[in-house]
Design a protein around this motif. Structure first.
Motif, PDB file in Angstrom:
ATOM      1  N   ASN A 200     -48.208   4.674 -31.299  1.00  0.00           N
ATOM      2  CA  ASN A 200     -48.647   5.602 -30.260  1.00  0.00           C
ATOM      3  C   ASN A 200     -47.697   5.512 -29.079  1.00  0.00           C
ATOM      4  O   ASN A 200     -46.982   4.516 -28.917  1.00  0.00           O
ATOM      5  CB  ASN A 200     -50.049   5.266 -29.770  1.00  0.00           C
ATOM      6  CG  ASN A 200     -51.171   5.581 -30.744  1.00  0.00           C
ATOM      7  OD1 ASN A 200     -52.313   5.234 -30.478  1.00  0.00           O
ATOM      8  ND2 ASN A 200     -50.899   6.226 -31.860  1.00  0.00           N
ATOM      9  N   LEU A 201     -47.698   6.547 -28.255  1.00  0.00           N
ATOM     10  CA  LEU A 201     -46.892   6.574 -27.038  1.00  0.00           C
ATOM     11  C   LEU A 201     -47.814   6.454 -25.845  1.00  0.00           C
ATOM     12  O   LEU A 201     -48.821   7.169 -25.758  1.00  0.00           O
ATOM     13  CB  LEU A 201     -46.095   7.879 -26.951  1.00  0.00           C
ATOM     14  CG  LEU A 201     -45.339   8.134 -25.640  1.00  0.00           C
ATOM     15  CD1 LEU A 201     -44.294   7.051 -25.382  1.00  0.00           C
ATOM     16  CD2 LEU A 201     -44.699   9.516 -25.671  1.00  0.00           C
ATOM     17  N   VAL A 202     -47.479   5.551 -24.924  1.00  0.00           N
ATOM     18  CA  VAL A 202     -48.261   5.377 -23.702  1.00  0.00           C
ATOM     19  C   VAL A 202     -47.349   5.616 -22.502  1.00  0.00           C
ATOM     20  O   VAL A 202     -46.228   5.103 -22.459  1.00  0.00           O
ATOM     21  CB  VAL A 202     -48.880   3.967 -23.611  1.00  0.00           C
ATOM     22  CG1 VAL A 202     -49.720   3.829 -22.340  1.00  0.00           C
ATOM     23  CG2 VAL A 202     -49.717   3.658 -24.838  1.00  0.00           C
ATOM     24  N   ILE A 203     -47.860   6.375 -21.540  1.00  0.00           N
ATOM     25  CA  ILE A 203     -47.146   6.625 -20.301  1.00  0.00           C
ATOM     26  C   ILE A 203     -47.807   5.777 -19.223  1.00  0.00           C
ATOM     27  O   ILE A 203     -48.995   5.957 -18.918  1.00  0.00           O
ATOM     28  CB  ILE A 203     -47.215   8.118 -19.888  1.00  0.00           C
ATOM     29  CG1 ILE A 203     -46.847   9.040 -21.051  1.00  0.00           C
ATOM     30  CG2 ILE A 203     -46.364   8.356 -18.641  1.00  0.00           C
ATOM     31  CD1 ILE A 203     -45.494   8.818 -21.665  1.00  0.00           C
ATOM     32  N   THR A 204     -47.054   4.829 -18.664  1.00  0.00           N
ATOM     33  CA  THR A 204     -47.569   3.967 -17.604  1.00  0.00           C
ATOM     34  C   THR A 204     -46.410   3.358 -16.827  1.00  0.00           C
ATOM     35  O   THR A 204     -45.323   3.171 -17.367  1.00  0.00           O
ATOM     36  CB  THR A 204     -48.464   2.837 -18.156  1.00  0.00           C
ATOM     37  OG1 THR A 204     -49.052   2.118 -17.057  1.00  0.00           O
ATOM     38  CG2 THR A 204     -47.680   1.855 -19.028  1.00  0.00           C
ATOM     39  N   SER A 205     -46.680   3.041 -15.576  1.00  0.00           N
ATOM     40  CA  SER A 205     -45.701   2.293 -14.787  1.00  0.00           C
ATOM     41  C   SER A 205     -46.171   0.852 -14.597  1.00  0.00           C
ATOM     42  O   SER A 205     -45.504   0.062 -13.934  1.00  0.00           O
ATOM     43  CB  SER A 205     -45.479   2.963 -13.427  1.00  0.00           C
ATOM     44  OG  SER A 205     -46.705   3.070 -12.742  1.00  0.00           O
ATOM     45  N   ASP A 206     -47.293   0.507 -15.193  1.00  0.00           N
ATOM     46  CA  ASP A 206     -47.905  -0.818 -15.068  1.00  0.00           C
ATOM     47  C   ASP A 206     -47.235  -1.777 -16.056  1.00  0.00           C
ATOM     48  O   ASP A 206     -47.452  -1.681 -17.275  1.00  0.00           O
ATOM     49  CB  ASP A 206     -49.401  -0.686 -15.341  1.00  0.00           C
ATOM     50  CG  ASP A 206     -50.167  -1.966 -15.162  1.00  0.00           C
ATOM     51  OD1 ASP A 206     -49.685  -3.041 -15.577  1.00  0.00           O
ATOM     52  OD2 ASP A 206     -51.285  -1.899 -14.609  1.00  0.00           O
ATOM     53  N   ILE A 207     -46.425  -2.681 -15.544  1.00  0.00           N
ATOM     54  CA  ILE A 207     -45.643  -3.563 -16.416  1.00  0.00           C
ATOM     55  C   ILE A 207     -46.508  -4.549 -17.201  1.00  0.00           C
ATOM     56  O   ILE A 207     -46.276  -4.724 -18.403  1.00  0.00           O
ATOM     57  CB  ILE A 207     -44.508  -4.254 -15.625  1.00  0.00           C
ATOM     58  CG1 ILE A 207     -43.502  -3.166 -15.218  1.00  0.00           C
ATOM     59  CG2 ILE A 207     -43.843  -5.352 -16.444  1.00  0.00           C
ATOM     60  CD1 ILE A 207     -42.362  -3.621 -14.366  1.00  0.00           C
ATOM     61  N   PRO A 208     -47.539  -5.186 -16.601  1.00  0.00           N
ATOM     62  CA  PRO A 208     -48.385  -6.048 -17.438  1.00  0.00           C
ATOM     63  C   PRO A 208     -49.062  -5.268 -18.576  1.00  0.00           C
ATOM     64  O   PRO A 208     -49.158  -5.761 -19.696  1.00  0.00           O
ATOM     65  CB  PRO A 208     -49.408  -6.606 -16.449  1.00  0.00           C
ATOM     66  CG  PRO A 208     -48.692  -6.596 -15.129  1.00  0.00           C
ATOM     67  CD  PRO A 208     -47.859  -5.345 -15.171  1.00  0.00           C
ATOM     68  N   LEU A 209     -49.505  -4.044 -18.287  1.00  0.00           N
ATOM     69  CA  LEU A 209     -50.081  -3.206 -19.341  1.00  0.00           C
ATOM     70  C   LEU A 209     -49.019  -2.890 -20.392  1.00  0.00           C
ATOM     71  O   LEU A 209     -49.268  -2.996 -21.595  1.00  0.00           O
ATOM     72  CB  LEU A 209     -50.653  -1.916 -18.746  1.00  0.00           C
ATOM     73  CG  LEU A 209     -51.125  -0.855 -19.745  1.00  0.00           C
ATOM     74  CD1 LEU A 209     -52.214  -1.394 -20.660  1.00  0.00           C
ATOM     75  CD2 LEU A 209     -51.592   0.391 -19.000  1.00  0.00           C
ATOM     76  N   ALA A 210     -47.837  -2.510 -19.952  1.00  0.00           N
ATOM     77  CA  ALA A 210     -46.749  -2.192 -20.876  1.00  0.00           C
ATOM     78  C   ALA A 210     -46.449  -3.379 -21.791  1.00  0.00           C
ATOM     79  O   ALA A 210     -46.217  -3.197 -22.991  1.00  0.00           O
ATOM     80  CB  ALA A 210     -45.492  -1.786 -20.104  1.00  0.00           C
ATOM     81  N   ALA A 211     -46.479  -4.597 -21.251  1.00  0.00           N
ATOM     82  CA  ALA A 211     -46.210  -5.788 -22.059  1.00  0.00           C
ATOM     83  C   ALA A 211     -47.233  -5.931 -23.183  1.00  0.00           C
ATOM     84  O   ALA A 211     -46.867  -6.225 -24.335  1.00  0.00           O
ATOM     85  CB  ALA A 211     -46.204  -7.031 -21.174  1.00  0.00           C
ATOM     86  N   GLN A 212     -48.503  -5.703 -22.867  1.00  0.00           N
ATOM     87  CA  GLN A 212     -49.543  -5.792 -23.902  1.00  0.00           C
ATOM     88  C   GLN A 212     -49.354  -4.721 -24.973  1.00  0.00           C
ATOM     89  O   GLN A 212     -49.561  -4.973 -26.163  1.00  0.00           O
ATOM     90  CB  GLN A 212     -50.930  -5.624 -23.275  1.00  0.00           C
ATOM     91  CG  GLN A 212     -51.348  -6.769 -22.369  1.00  0.00           C
ATOM     92  CD  GLN A 212     -52.713  -6.482 -21.783  1.00  0.00           C
ATOM     93  OE1 GLN A 212     -53.716  -6.527 -22.505  1.00  0.00           O
ATOM     94  NE2 GLN A 212     -52.759  -6.171 -20.498  1.00  0.00           N
ATOM     95  N   LEU A 213     -48.976  -3.532 -24.542  1.00  0.00           N
ATOM     96  CA  LEU A 213     -48.830  -2.411 -25.468  1.00  0.00           C
ATOM     97  C   LEU A 213     -47.605  -2.563 -26.366  1.00  0.00           C
ATOM     98  O   LEU A 213     -47.669  -2.260 -27.565  1.00  0.00           O
ATOM     99  CB  LEU A 213     -48.768  -1.101 -24.685  1.00  0.00           C
ATOM    100  CG  LEU A 213     -50.042  -0.772 -23.909  1.00  0.00           C
ATOM    101  CD1 LEU A 213     -49.795   0.351 -22.926  1.00  0.00           C
ATOM    102  CD2 LEU A 213     -51.195  -0.467 -24.849  1.00  0.00           C
TER     103      LEU A 213
END
Length: 151
Positions: free
Chosen positions: A69-82
């Motif tokens: 899946n593709l996720v759009i976020t600027s949240d780096i901790p969230l990005a790390a989990q994804l």
């Protein structure tokens, strides 16, 4: 394939690009936020409102996202989990988060957070620019062009 948007702080220009692409490609797109966000009428675009609270939207995205899946976020901790879950993660400025760069970005984010907590003015991010919008659109189009069509 699905697109997920961490929508609370997502720039309007980015949402508009995503909305047009969802209708054009038939890719299921879900905006997740702790406040209502208006979306255009479309069978491909949904709004998921989560309870107010720290990381509620992030936690919901992590629960629902699947590899690829593709996720759009600027949240780096969230990005790390994804990234760890095998998702593709793109910032609203067009930066692709990957296994190769997420650890360094997370370390820098934590360092800057520590600096701010100790009273150092780090200035914050620059205003969202036309160049950021163009960079996002270019990266986003490149990624979704590889998605299988759902229509």
């Amino acid at each position: 394939m699905k697109i997920w948007v961490d929508a609370d702080a997502c720039p309007v220009a980015v949402k508009e690009i995503i909305f047009r692409a969802a209708d054009r490609t038939g890719i299921e797109t879900t905006l997740v936020a702790n406040q209502y966000i208006r979306t255009p009428p479309s069978k491909y675009i949904k709004m998921l409102q989560v309870p107010r609270g720290f990381d509620e939207a992030d936690d919901e995205i992590v629960r629902r996202v699947e590899a690829g899946n593709l996720v759009i976020t600027s949240d780096i901790p969230l990005a790390a989990q994804l990234v760890e879950k095998g998702a593709q993660v793109l910032s609203p400025r067009g930066e692709l988060f990957s296994v190769e760069n997420i650890k360094a970005l997370h370390t820098m984010r934590d360092f800057m957070d520590t600096m701010r907590a100790s009273g150092v003015d780090t200035g914050g991010p620059p205003a969202y620019s036309q160049a950021d919008r163009k960079n996002f659109a270019s990266q986003f189009d490149r990624i979704i062009a590889k998605f299988p069509k759902n229509s």
